[in-house]
Design a protein around this motif. Sequence first.
Motif, PDB file in Angstrom:
ATOM      1  N   CYS A  12       0.823  -1.223   0.000  1.00 21.93           N
ATOM      2  CA  CYS A  12       0.000   0.000   0.000  1.00 21.93           C
ATOM      3  C   CYS A  12       0.851   1.264   0.000  1.00 21.93           C
ATOM      4  O   CYS A  12       1.807   1.391   0.759  1.00 21.93           O
ATOM      5  CB  CYS A  12      -0.908  -0.010   1.238  1.00 21.93           C
ATOM      6  SG  CYS A  12      -1.883   1.488   1.408  1.00 21.93           S
ATOM      7  N   CYS A  62      -2.679   5.934  -0.962  1.00 21.66           N
ATOM      8  CA  CYS A  62      -3.240   6.939  -1.857  1.00 21.66           C
ATOM      9  C   CYS A  62      -4.681   7.276  -1.476  1.00 21.66           C
ATOM     10  O   CYS A  62      -5.196   8.324  -1.855  1.00 21.66           O
ATOM     11  CB  CYS A  62      -3.179   6.452  -3.300  1.00 21.66           C
ATOM     12  SG  CYS A  62      -4.284   5.064  -3.624  1.00 21.66           S
ATOM     13  N   CYS A  93      -8.979   3.624  -2.597  1.00 14.86           N
ATOM     14  CA  CYS A  93      -9.944   2.574  -2.252  1.00 14.86           C
ATOM     15  C   CYS A  93     -11.048   3.112  -1.335  1.00 14.86           C
ATOM     16  O   CYS A  93     -12.172   2.613  -1.355  1.00 14.86           O
ATOM     17  CB  CYS A  93      -9.249   1.369  -1.641  1.00 14.86           C
ATOM     18  SG  CYS A  93      -8.263   1.723  -0.191  1.00 14.86           S
TER      19      CYS A  93
HETATM   20  S1  SF4 Z   1      -6.014   2.035  -3.148  1.00 10.59           S
HETATM   21 FE1  SF4 Z   1      -6.052   1.691  -0.923  1.00 10.59          FE
HETATM   22  S2  SF4 Z   1      -4.878  -0.211  -0.654  1.00 10.59           S
HETATM   23 FE2  SF4 Z   1      -4.369   0.548  -2.705  1.00 10.59          FE
HETATM   24  S3  SF4 Z   1      -2.543   1.805  -2.404  1.00 10.59           S
HETATM   25 FE3  SF4 Z   1      -4.270   3.194  -2.264  1.00 10.59          FE
HETATM   26  S4  SF4 Z   1      -4.759   3.290  -0.045  1.00 10.59           S
HETATM   27 FE4  SF4 Z   1      -3.439   1.506  -0.372  1.00 10.59          FE
END
Ligand code: SF4
Length: 462
Positions: free
Chosen positions: A311, A314, A317
């Motif tokens: 992870c 970002c 999700c």
């Molecule tokens: S989408 Fe969620 S799980 Fe994937 S890198 Fe970003 S914060 Fe981490």
Amino acid sequence: MPHGTAPKQLKDEIDAGLQSRGEPPPFKTNTRKAANARDGRAGEWPDFERRRAHAAARRQYALDHLDELHERLREHWRRRGVIVHHAPNSAIANDIILGIVRDRGARTLLKGKSMLSEEIGLNDYLARHGVEPVETDLGEYIVQLRGETPSHITMPGMHLDRTDVGRLFSEKLGGEYTDDPPALTRIARRALREKFLTAKVGMVGVNFAVAGTGHLATVTNEGNGRLVSTLPDTVIGLMGYERVTESLADLALLWQLLARSATGQRATVYLNMLHGPSPGPSGPREVHVVIVDNGRRRLNDDPELREVLRCIRCGACLNACPVYQQVGGHPYGGTYPGPIGIVLTPALKGAGHAPDHPFASSLCGACEEICPVSIPLPEMMLKLRARSVDERAKPDPERAVWRVFREVMGSRRRYELAAKLARGAQALWPGREMPIPGWTDHRDAPRFAKKPFRDLFHEDER
Ligand code: SF4
């Protein structure tokens, strides 16, 4: 939402969040906007999927070679005079940071954005020991003034709108109420400027440490990270054990994916590269790195869950998750909300610490689809659900119910008898569904037919 909501209360918090009435909270529209912006930027790269697969592979490579990459980092840092501290847990990390601040005779710690500092509870710890932590990221500054924790990984004030901020600033910082964003930014800048100019110790959250060069990379949009890491004489980089990349080429790819996935930008406004103590007239005289484990090394040895350490925080999700979109970040408690939070929290601390977390998902798969490093989050949620059930205190009523179900379904005679009893029992609730505690609160339980299909079939045959 006050600090310290225990993850175990997740179900109650979600129920309360869903039942609260009034204006739709800002996170409902903000998550949609962020997800749309991300989709737009992803569409600019015809080979987006190839880059994403490459990023996942490079993060996995780093996890597979963590000890070796840390060895290379240590060698760079030793030559540059960076002081390295290892903290196996939150308590030791907090102690180390407090020690550095006190040794410099400082009464405040100027902070750049760091979710890890939330994870270790640094602000509360410093405040209890007479040191004022000052958040300098605007969103973090706002939630700190409100006495709250961030409700989103990259947008800490996702749950607020500008009128909330206007009221807060007028109450806490004085002056006329305004909800004009540039005016609000000027007010925050004025309040923080004095802190920037007088701080002896600054701390930044390290997004990535580059093993090939020894750089500590910090990603920001506001420039506060640069001020925090250049104005004070002493600078601390706080990093999780897994936040290592092998090369600057890896960093360039991850940086662009992080910005596109988080906010739909092609790149963040700033990418700060800290190399070590400055030899010139400006920049820090002393640089420390505090590397926090807090369960990460153990997790990296867990074949079912280790990929979650890829992870890059970002927050995409969260924006894509139908549960997060409904309840926002605070009901999750702990540090990390949304799909990453419901996996990472129990993965780091043990399924028993956050037993409800892996169940706070519809398993729709939107989180995995949007993740720039392709973490199979839904699969991990299922693994954690199984662990959570295994770890539950005995006797577990749900286990008993499923045991009976297995017995009934394993024998035709028992099945027919059970169906007959259930048909008889529903006569106690004429004209409506049978209430089944914990089940019919949220689902329908259709009434049994008066005569089962099997009997009708045999009558027809006859
Ligand atoms: S989408 Fe969620 S799980 Fe994937 S890198 Fe970003 S914060 Fe981490």
